[in-house]
Design an enzyme around this catalytic site. Structure first.
Site, PDB file in Angstrom:
ATOM      1  N   GLU A 282      70.414  -7.317  86.227  1.00 15.76           N
ATOM      2  CA  GLU A 282      70.154  -7.500  87.846  1.00 15.76           C
ATOM      3  C   GLU A 282      70.160  -6.136  88.049  1.00 15.76           C
ATOM      4  OE1 GLU A 282      72.533  -9.470  91.447  1.00 15.76           O
ATOM      5  OE2 GLU A 282      73.675  -8.288  90.252  1.00 15.76           O
TER       6      GLU A 282
ATOM      7  N   ASP B  32      75.529  -8.535  85.311  1.00 20.13           N
ATOM      8  CA  ASP B  32      75.520  -8.552  86.677  1.00 20.13           C
ATOM      9  C   ASP B  32      76.099  -7.275  87.314  1.00 20.13           C
ATOM     10  OD1 ASP B  32      76.493 -10.153  89.134  1.00 20.13           O
ATOM     11  OD2 ASP B  32      78.229  -8.889  88.890  1.00 20.13           O
TER      12      ASP B  32
HETATM   13  C1  BGC Z   1      75.960 -11.690  91.940  1.00 20.63           C
HETATM   14  C2  BGC Z   1      76.694 -11.880  92.821  1.00 20.63           C
HETATM   15  C3  BGC Z   1      78.270 -11.539  93.095  1.00 20.63           C
HETATM   16  C4  BGC Z   1      78.260 -10.063  92.819  1.00 20.63           C
HETATM   17  C5  BGC Z   1      79.598  -9.521  92.496  1.00 20.63           C
HETATM   18  C6  BGC Z   1      76.030 -10.085  91.926  1.00 20.63           C
HETATM   19  O1  BGC Z   1      74.948  -9.330  92.274  1.00 20.63           O
HETATM   20  O2  BGC Z   1      74.720 -12.313  91.746  1.00 20.63           O
HETATM   21  O3  BGC Z   1      76.665 -13.589  93.352  1.00 20.63           O
HETATM   22  O4  BGC Z   1      78.800 -11.939  94.200  1.00 20.63           O
HETATM   23  O5  BGC Z   1      77.222  -9.745  91.960  1.00 20.63           O
HETATM   24  O6  BGC Z   1      79.854  -9.904  91.047  1.00 20.63           O
END
Ligand code: BGC
Ligand code: MG
Length: 596
Positions: free
Chosen positions: A317, A244
């Site tokens: 991500e 993440d």
């Molecule tokens: C997740 C989000 C989240 C954020 C903070 C991201 O990019 O996909 O849903 O709110 O990280 O953890």
């Protein structure tokens, strides 16, 4: 039509993604786990179909209106039938649920709302039987403010956990005044990224919600803690992780202010929260993140070689400004990073623009050093596909276009629960109904992410078969009586049938499973066409019409004849008489095998 900008906003703020590789013949039945070779097992992720589940919303098994692990286990046969290789679960760890699981208070357990570790082990075992891997979400940028590390950290300036987080003095602080935050940095979720702590008289940094303090990645103990967490889940048999918010791990140590983004007339752009939009240049994509990913990869690789026959996969991500930055996320050859950093460049074009798609797809085919692309169009932070690509009239055909780009391009394909039946974005209509806190801070410009997180629509029974509760955590969209899995399964021309056919072709047609991508007919501004080819196997052409008008395309495949055998086409379309006359209806799709 409203163009919702949740992640569009989120992404642009940050600068803002088998069976194993089918080795067999094109119409051979899918191989079972015991038939797959060790080599293809190692490479399973290179042609993977990965399904994102938002666990709160997939299937409730205990009647509390919230989805859970046993619910997911119950639906594994559905996922098997769909053809998915792996499931990514958004966070299921214990959490106060301020950010619905992305605020973690214990990295080695399961939130009681979702079940127990025993339920998790059963999910892994049942998924294994079906040759489906379970991938966990790994949130390393921040914890919950209720995590024991942070409770310790904020308890005193001399606590051993103090430097696990990012603490700084305010500007102009005195004994009686807290002064100003250390600089102008903002949370991506609105307002200052600095939160004053009255007890210890310093500010802590949070890139996301106030309840999500950022960890200090300059502290080696933080590194060791996460290596340990990664091993804990690998030992339980997970197939990998989605990391993440990985680009936000580090901040400029000099605390330099960020620049304000201006519009074409030179005025500051004001975001949905009423703040000037910052350029994120001091808090996003700082180079320190690369050694951390290398370290997590080495941790996983070391574990893998001892314990598992098949490779586990690390997904990132990765919202990045350009392809060169994405290429870096694969890491240098000797110190690899992610196997699959998400390509958010293609998926967030957010309009059916042929030239933009052609350019971005060419980028990811030619400019990532031979690595495997991971395309993704949809997730729990974005408005669903209907709002970003649909026109309200041809939405199913448009989703055929998008899914064809996703599954008929080279690489791993990631999609979001409900895409396969064309679930619609259903944002709250009243502020008092909003669950995602950014929808409250940003109302009405930013309605939050509830609209793309509504319960899965399984059938036409109460609550769409999602839950037996009197009410569900988010309302089931009213269209569930006709838009649901059961109805789609009964219709051979449904979007669901299309997804299954495409996924099957991706697995069983050698050129689609591993062939290079080469753009065809590159001056065409209405139809995107490409060729998939791999030595010794028939090539495949794909054409997708980006317009509401019928189009005819003429393709020339060097070294081949002009005939093709249809593999898949929009229901009702004719078979083309030749590659020089492929007729496509509005948003029509054609996939054909080139004859020698
Ligand atoms: C997740 C989000 C989240 C954020 C903070 C991201 O990019 O996909 O849903 O709110 O990280 O953890
Ligand atoms: Mg439940």
């Amino acid at each position: 039509m409203i163009l919702k900008k949740t992640i569009a906003g989120f992404a642009s703020a940050l600068f803002l993604a088998a069976v194993t590789l089918a080795a067999g013949g094109q119409s051979a039945p899918m191989k079972t786990a015991s038939q797959t070779s060790a080599a293809s097992e190692q490479n399973w992720w290179k042609n993977a179909v990965i399904y994102e589940i938002y666990p709160r919303s997939f299937q409730d098994s205990n009647g509390d209106g919230v989805g859970d692990l046993n619910g997911i286990t119950r639906r594994l046969d559905y996922l098997k039938e769909l053809g998915v290789d792996a499931v990514w679960l958004t966070p299921i760890y214990p959490s106060p649920q301020v950010d619905f699981g992305y605020d973690i208070s214990d990295y080695k357990n399961i939130d009681p709302q979702y079940g127990t570790l025993a339920d998790f082990d059963r999910l892994i075992a049942e998924a294994n039987k079906r040759h489906i891997r379970i991938l966990m979400d790994m949130v390393m940028n921040h914890t919950s403010d209720q995590h024991k590390w942070f409770l310790q950290s904020r308890s005193s300036r001399t606590n051993p956990y103090r430097d696990w987080y990012v603490w700084h003095d305010g500007k102009g602080e005195t004994n009686t005044s807290k002064g100003e935050p250390p600089n102008n940095w903002q949370s991506l979720f609105g307002h200052s990224a600095w939160q004053w702590d009255a007890k210890t008289r310093q500010y802590y940094y949070h890139k996301f919600y106030i309840q999500q303090p950022d960890l200090n990645w300059n502290n080696p103990k933080v590194h060791a803690a996460f290596e340990d967490i990664v091993r804990f889940w690998l030992a339980r048999g997970v197939g990998g992780f989605r990391f993440d918010a990985i680009t936000t791990l580090y901040e400029d140590p000099n605390l330099t202010d960020e620049g304000i983004v201006k519009d074409s007339s030179g005025n500051p752009i004001i975001n949905a929260y009423g703040d000037p939009q910052l350029d994120n240049s001091k808090t996003d994509n700082l180079p320190g993140l690369h050694p951390v990913v290398q370290e997590m990869r080495a941790t996983a690789d070391a574990f893998n070689s001892n314990r598992f026959p098949g490779t586990r996969v690390l997904i990132g991500e990765t919202y990045l400004p350009n392809i060169a930055e994405l290429a870096k996320m694969y890491g240098p050859p000797k110190t690899p990073e992610f196997e699959l950093p998400m390509d958010t460049q293609v998926g967030l074009i957010n309009k059916l623009d042929v030239a933009a798609f052609r350019a971005k797809l060419t980028d990811v085919e030619t400019r990532i050093g031979g690595h495997t692309p991971m395309l993704v169009f949809d997730n729990h932070d974005n408005a669903r596909l209907d709002m970003r690509y649909g026109d309200g009239v041809h939405d199913t055909d448009i989703q055929r276009v998008i899914s064809t780009i996703l599954f008929a391009s080279r690489g791993a394909a990631l999609f979001y629960y409900g895409d396969e039946i064309g679930m619609k974005t259903t944002p709250p209509t009243r502020k008092e109904d909003v669950k995602d806190p950014i929808g409250i801070t940003g109302w009405p410009r930013e309605k939050g992410r509830d609209g793309e997180r509504t319960p899965m629509q399984w059938d036409a029974s109460a609550n769409a078969g999602f839950s037996s509760a009197a009410s569900t955590w988010l309302p089931v969209p009213p269209n569930y009586t006709t838009l649901n899995v059961q109805a789609a399964e009964a219709d051979p021309n449904s979007l669901l049938a299309w997804y299954k056919s495409l996924i099957r072709l991706k697995k069983t047609t050698p050129a689609l499973a591993r062939g290079d991508n080469e753009m065809l007919d590159t001056a065409n501004t209405k139809v995107l066409s490409w060729l998939r080819k791999t030595p010794g196997e028939p090539a495949v052409v794909v054409s997708v019409n980006f317009t509401a008008e019928p189009q005819t395309v003429s393709l020339t495949v060097p070294g081949s004849g002009s005939q093709a055998k249809t593999l898949l086409k929009t229901p009702g379309a004719p078979d083309p008489s030749s590659l020089q006359a492929i007729e496509l209806g509005p948003y029509g799709v054609y996939v054909g095998e080139v004859q020698p």
